[in-house]
Design an enzyme around this catalytic site. Structure first.
Site, PDB file in Angstrom:
ATOM      1  N   CYS A  60      14.400  10.680   5.695  1.00 32.30           N
ATOM      2  CA  CYS A  60      14.311  10.455   7.137  1.00 32.30           C
ATOM      3  C   CYS A  60      15.679  10.485   7.800  1.00 32.30           C
ATOM      4  O   CYS A  60      15.803  10.878   8.952  1.00 32.30           O
ATOM      5  CB  CYS A  60      13.644   9.117   7.373  1.00 32.30           C
ATOM      6  SG  CYS A  60      14.441   7.825   6.421  1.00 32.30           S
TER       7      CYS A  60
ATOM      8  N   GLU B 169      10.942  16.847  13.545  1.00 36.03           N
ATOM      9  CA  GLU B 169      11.286  16.592  12.141  1.00 36.03           C
ATOM     10  C   GLU B 169      10.529  17.580  11.255  1.00 36.03           C
ATOM     11  O   GLU B 169       9.303  17.643  11.298  1.00 36.03           O
ATOM     12  CB  GLU B 169      10.892  15.158  11.789  1.00 36.03           C
ATOM     13  CG  GLU B 169      11.359  14.761  10.416  1.00 36.03           C
ATOM     14  CD  GLU B 169      10.937  13.336  10.052  1.00 36.03           C
ATOM     15  OE1 GLU B 169       9.745  13.011  10.204  1.00 36.03           O
ATOM     16  OE2 GLU B 169      11.797  12.566   9.616  1.00 36.03           O
TER      17      GLU B 169
ATOM     18  N   GLY C  97      -6.928   5.174   4.941  1.00 33.82           N
ATOM     19  CA  GLY C  97      -7.621   4.142   5.715  1.00 33.82           C
ATOM     20  C   GLY C  97      -7.309   2.734   5.235  1.00 33.82           C
ATOM     21  O   GLY C  97      -7.416   1.773   6.006  1.00 33.82           O
TER      22      GLY C  97
ATOM     23  N   LYS D  74       0.877  -1.183   0.000  1.00 38.55           N
ATOM     24  CA  LYS D  74       0.000   0.000   0.000  1.00 38.55           C
ATOM     25  C   LYS D  74       0.910   1.227   0.000  1.00 38.55           C
ATOM     26  O   LYS D  74       1.431   1.632   1.033  1.00 38.55           O
ATOM     27  CB  LYS D  74      -0.876  -0.026   1.254  1.00 38.55           C
ATOM     28  CG  LYS D  74      -2.214   0.651   1.144  1.00 38.55           C
ATOM     29  CD  LYS D  74      -2.176   2.124   0.843  1.00 38.55           C
ATOM     30  CE  LYS D  74      -1.787   2.981   2.025  1.00 38.55           C
ATOM     31  NZ  LYS D  74      -1.512   4.394   1.627  1.00 38.55           N
TER      32      LYS D  74
ATOM     33  N   GLY E 251      -4.403   1.652   4.519  1.00 36.50           N
ATOM     34  CA  GLY E 251      -3.212   1.244   5.278  1.00 36.50           C
ATOM     35  C   GLY E 251      -3.639   0.698   6.634  1.00 36.50           C
ATOM     36  O   GLY E 251      -3.177  -0.349   7.078  1.00 36.50           O
TER      37      GLY E 251
ATOM     38  N   GLU F 162       9.957   1.783  10.308  1.00 31.87           N
ATOM     39  CA  GLU F 162      11.027   2.723   9.949  1.00 31.87           C
ATOM     40  C   GLU F 162      10.413   4.111  10.003  1.00 31.87           C
ATOM     41  O   GLU F 162       9.570   4.455   9.169  1.00 31.87           O
ATOM     42  CB  GLU F 162      11.520   2.462   8.516  1.00 31.87           C
ATOM     43  CG  GLU F 162      12.263   1.168   8.318  1.00 31.87           C
ATOM     44  CD  GLU F 162      13.635   1.155   8.945  1.00 31.87           C
ATOM     45  OE1 GLU F 162      14.049   2.167   9.543  1.00 31.87           O
ATOM     46  OE2 GLU F 162      14.282   0.114   8.848  1.00 31.87           O
TER      47      GLU F 162
HETATM   48  P1  NAD Z   1       2.896   9.061   6.727  1.00 33.92           P
HETATM   49  O1  NAD Z   1       3.198   8.429   8.035  1.00 33.92           O
HETATM   50  O2  NAD Z   1       1.928  10.169   6.670  1.00 33.92           O
HETATM   51  O3  NAD Z   1       2.362   7.970   5.675  1.00 33.92           O
HETATM   52  C1  NAD Z   1       3.086   6.812   5.374  1.00 33.92           C
HETATM   53  C2  NAD Z   1       2.135   5.764   4.823  1.00 33.92           C
HETATM   54  O4  NAD Z   1       1.219   5.367   5.847  1.00 33.92           O
HETATM   55  C3  NAD Z   1       1.277   6.213   3.643  1.00 33.92           C
HETATM   56  O5  NAD Z   1       1.184   5.146   2.726  1.00 33.92           O
HETATM   57  C4  NAD Z   1      -0.089   6.480   4.293  1.00 33.92           C
HETATM   58  O6  NAD Z   1      -1.162   6.336   3.396  1.00 33.92           O
HETATM   59  C5  NAD Z   1      -0.136   5.398   5.344  1.00 33.92           C
HETATM   60  N1  NAD Z   1      -1.003   5.652   6.495  1.00 33.92           N
HETATM   61  C6  NAD Z   1      -1.474   6.837   6.948  1.00 33.92           C
HETATM   62  N2  NAD Z   1      -2.201   6.643   8.065  1.00 33.92           N
HETATM   63  C7  NAD Z   1      -2.164   5.326   8.345  1.00 33.92           C
HETATM   64  C8  NAD Z   1      -2.692   4.520   9.388  1.00 33.92           C
HETATM   65  N3  NAD Z   1      -3.397   5.031  10.392  1.00 33.92           N
HETATM   66  N4  NAD Z   1      -2.431   3.190   9.372  1.00 33.92           N
HETATM   67  C9  NAD Z   1      -1.680   2.646   8.386  1.00 33.92           C
HETATM   68  N5  NAD Z   1      -1.169   3.360   7.371  1.00 33.92           N
HETATM   69  C10 NAD Z   1      -1.396   4.689   7.347  1.00 33.92           C
HETATM   70  O7  NAD Z   1       4.327   9.502   6.160  1.00 33.92           O
HETATM   71  P2  NAD Z   1       4.624  10.322   4.828  1.00 33.92           P
HETATM   72  O8  NAD Z   1       4.223  11.737   5.029  1.00 33.92           O
HETATM   73  O9  NAD Z   1       4.110   9.571   3.648  1.00 33.92           O
HETATM   74  O10 NAD Z   1       6.234  10.235   4.796  1.00 33.92           O
HETATM   75  C11 NAD Z   1       7.072  11.075   5.525  1.00 33.92           C
HETATM   76  C12 NAD Z   1       7.521  10.421   6.819  1.00 33.92           C
HETATM   77  O11 NAD Z   1       8.128   9.163   6.568  1.00 33.92           O
HETATM   78  C13 NAD Z   1       8.584  11.213   7.559  1.00 33.92           C
HETATM   79  O12 NAD Z   1       8.276  11.272   8.923  1.00 33.92           O
HETATM   80  C14 NAD Z   1       9.858  10.405   7.357  1.00 33.92           C
HETATM   81  O13 NAD Z   1      10.837  10.578   8.331  1.00 33.92           O
HETATM   82  C15 NAD Z   1       9.338   9.032   7.303  1.00 33.92           C
HETATM   83  N6  NAD Z   1      10.265   8.152   6.605  1.00 33.92           N
HETATM   84  C16 NAD Z   1      11.003   7.250   7.332  1.00 33.92           C
HETATM   85  C17 NAD Z   1      11.911   6.441   6.687  1.00 33.92           C
HETATM   86  C18 NAD Z   1      12.749   5.454   7.455  1.00 33.92           C
HETATM   87  O14 NAD Z   1      13.234   4.517   6.842  1.00 33.92           O
HETATM   88  N7  NAD Z   1      12.932   5.596   8.751  1.00 33.92           N
HETATM   89  C19 NAD Z   1      12.074   6.525   5.322  1.00 33.92           C
HETATM   90  C20 NAD Z   1      11.319   7.462   4.611  1.00 33.92           C
HETATM   91  C21 NAD Z   1      10.403   8.265   5.272  1.00 33.92           C
END
Ligand code: NAD
Length: 479
Positions: A284, A383, A210, A174, A212, A250
């Site tokens: 990240c 962040e 949703g 997803k 996810g 992650e």
């Molecule tokens: P996000 O957490 O908003 O979304 C990530 C994913 O989760 C998306 O696919 C989203 O649709 C889904 N999602 C949203 N709500 C959910 C829920 N309640 N349950 C399950 N899935 C859900 O993050 P983003 O804005 O897409 O990405 C940026 C963030 O990702 C930053 O905080 C960054 O640090 C982090 N990031 C971490 C790594 C790592 O490896 N540590 C790598 C890249 C990005």
């Protein structure tokens, strides 16, 4: 199109737009999955795991992973262009972590399937007086729900698919709503150019977060592999607790770049500036807190700000661009909120601090250096996920380590110093999953990556990352 049970199909939710963040141009539409599509995807993955030989046929899986790598390589030019347009990723990054590197890494996981010790013989023993022959097997965890963000879509999608498939799992992917095409193309290559059986990989693009959450709750899913923000990570963990799923997270970071007092200040600060705003700071593991010796703070500010100003922003299609646009208007607003906050907290901008002139279309933020804050300020602790760096003073190695570790996060870090032994000693004291010393690059298929503290649970890549997707079974035969 979605990839559901081996077929490319439209979403029953219709379609949603994907946008070029550099121009705001609508690139086109992607299939919008509804909850019923997600349900079918999970069902297909469950059946493929339970009813086919995928999990146990190691040689076949290695072959399929190489087919996937080769299929993606054949479409590299098209994918490069798509990544630049949909993600806003600067072209230079597509020759590394934004495309070519993660595609090549699939080969490393294929090799690992063939060389891995799937069963270890512990030999005979007489526990409690009963003669037994013991063996320990590693087996696939089952159905993996992979939920990914938009910032490095190929890298993160493939860093989940590669090891999860190598380990023998089936997967429902997803992706983030901002970058559906990068994931949809994976579905196409899998369906059209590999022998990966129906249901083994399902790609479910959707405008609805949703879906996810649905994946994290469903009892047919055994493991959730999530990359995204720490806030969402907490929700994933709470939701997965209902069915006691394994979770692999992650999450975010606010990593420190430590310049020791024996470092070449000009070289270190220039490198900190360049690496801090590559891909508009949307990584990240990017080191966004630069810690410099207090007595050289003004000089460090001048060098760092000078480099950032020179880098500026640029069209991501241009080979020379380091800092492109941010992903969306929403993300730009969030970053601007932090810029306002930094000023309220007493900080000032040594360069940048707003939108660049002359870019009326697209989502742009100038490379920015905030000075005058302490590590207690929210802008220094939270962040920001944009091209915004904070310069902090330190009073020697112990103080630098203290400030670096004074963070809820623990993802990455960097240390620059003239004496490498001393720099390495500082690196060992950082409570983070990766550290670069004097510009060393840890990103590679064989190097585990992940976070301490609220930056995550578990490791991605490397043998450790592969083993996240395995169960352990002990078999003892009575003699
Ligand atoms: P996000 O957490 O908003 O979304 C990530 C994913 O989760 C998306 O696919 C989203 O649709 C889904 N999602 C949203 N709500 C959910 C829920 N309640 N349950 C399950 N899935 C859900 O993050 P983003 O804005 O897409 O990405 C940026 C963030 O990702 C930053 O905080 C960054 O640090 C982090 N990031 C971490 C790594 C790592 O490896 N540590 C790598 C890249 C990005």
């Amino acid at each position: 199109m979605l990839l559901l049970d081996g077929r490319l199909v439209p979403g029953t939710g219709g379609a949603f737009e994907t946008i070029n963040p550099a121009t705001e141009e609508v690139l086109g539409t992607a299939a919008d999955a509804a909850p019923a599509d997600m349900d079918r995807a999970i069902d297909a993955a469950r059946r493929a795991f339970d009813e086919t030989g995928w999990a146990t046929d190691h040689a076949f899986r290695a072959r399929c992973l190489r087919q996937l790598r080769d299929g993606l390589r054949r479409r590299a030019d098209e994918l490069r262009d798509l990544t630049i347009r949909e993600v806003g990723a600067p072209r230079f990054l597509t020759f590394g972590a934004q495309l070519d590197a993660p595609v090549d890494d699939l080969g490393w996981f294929a090799d690992l399937v063939e060389s891995y010790a799937w069963e270890r013989d512990l030999g005979r023993a007489e526990p409690m007086g009963m003669a037994s022959h013991r063996r320990v097997r590693r087996e696939a965890a089952g159905v993996v729900g992979a939920v990914t963000p938009w910032n490095f879509p190929h890298q993160i999608n493939l860093a989940k698919l590669g090891p999860a498939l190598a380990a023998g799992n089936t997967v429902v992917l997803k992706p983030a709503p901002d970058t559906p095409w990068c994931a949809a193309v994976l579905g196409e290559v899998i369906a059209e150019e590999t022998d990966i059986p129906a249901g083994v990989v399902n790609v479910v693009t959707s405008s609805d977060h949703g879906l996810g959450a649905q994946l994290t709750r469903d009892p047919r899913v055994d493991l959730v592999s999530f990359t995204g923000s720490t806030t969402t990570g907490r929700e994933v963990m709470a939701s997965a607790a209902g069915t006691l799923k394994r979770v692999f997270l992650e999450l975010g970071g606010k990593s420190a770049f430590i310049v020791l007092d024996d470092a070449d200040l000009r070289a270190a600060c220039s490198y900190a500036a360049f690496s801090g705003v590559a891909h508009a700071g949307q990584g990240c593991a990017i080191t966004t807190r630069i810690l410099v010796p207090r007595e050289r703070y003004a000089e460090a500010a001048e060098i760092t700000a000078g480099t950032l100003a020179k880098l500026g922003v640029g069209d991501p299609q241009d080979d020379r661009t380091i800092c492109g646009p941010v992903i969306s208007a929403r993300q730009r607003e969030r970053i601007e909120g932090y810029l306002e906050l930094a000023v309220e907290e007493g900080g000032s901008f040594a360069c940048g601090g707003g939108r660049p002139e002359g870019r009326d279309k697209g989502f742009w933020i100038e490379p920015t250096l905030i000075t005058g804050l302490t590590n207690e300020a929210r802008a220094a602790r939270e962040e920001i996920f944009g091209p915004v760096l904070v310069l902090l003073p330190h009073d020697g190695d112990d103080d630098a380590v203290r400030i670096a570790n004074d963070s809820p996060y623990g993802l990455s870090g960097a240390v620059h110093g003239g004496d490498v032994e001393r720099a390495r000693a500082v690196a060992r004291r950082l409570r983070t999953g990766t550290v670069s010393v004097n510009g060393g690059v840890w990103y590679s298929a064989d190097v585990p990556f992940g976070g301490y503290k609220q930056s995550g649970i578990g490791r991605e890549m490397g043998v450790a990352g592969f083993e996240e997707y395995l169960e352990t079974k002990a078999i003892a035969e009575g003699l």
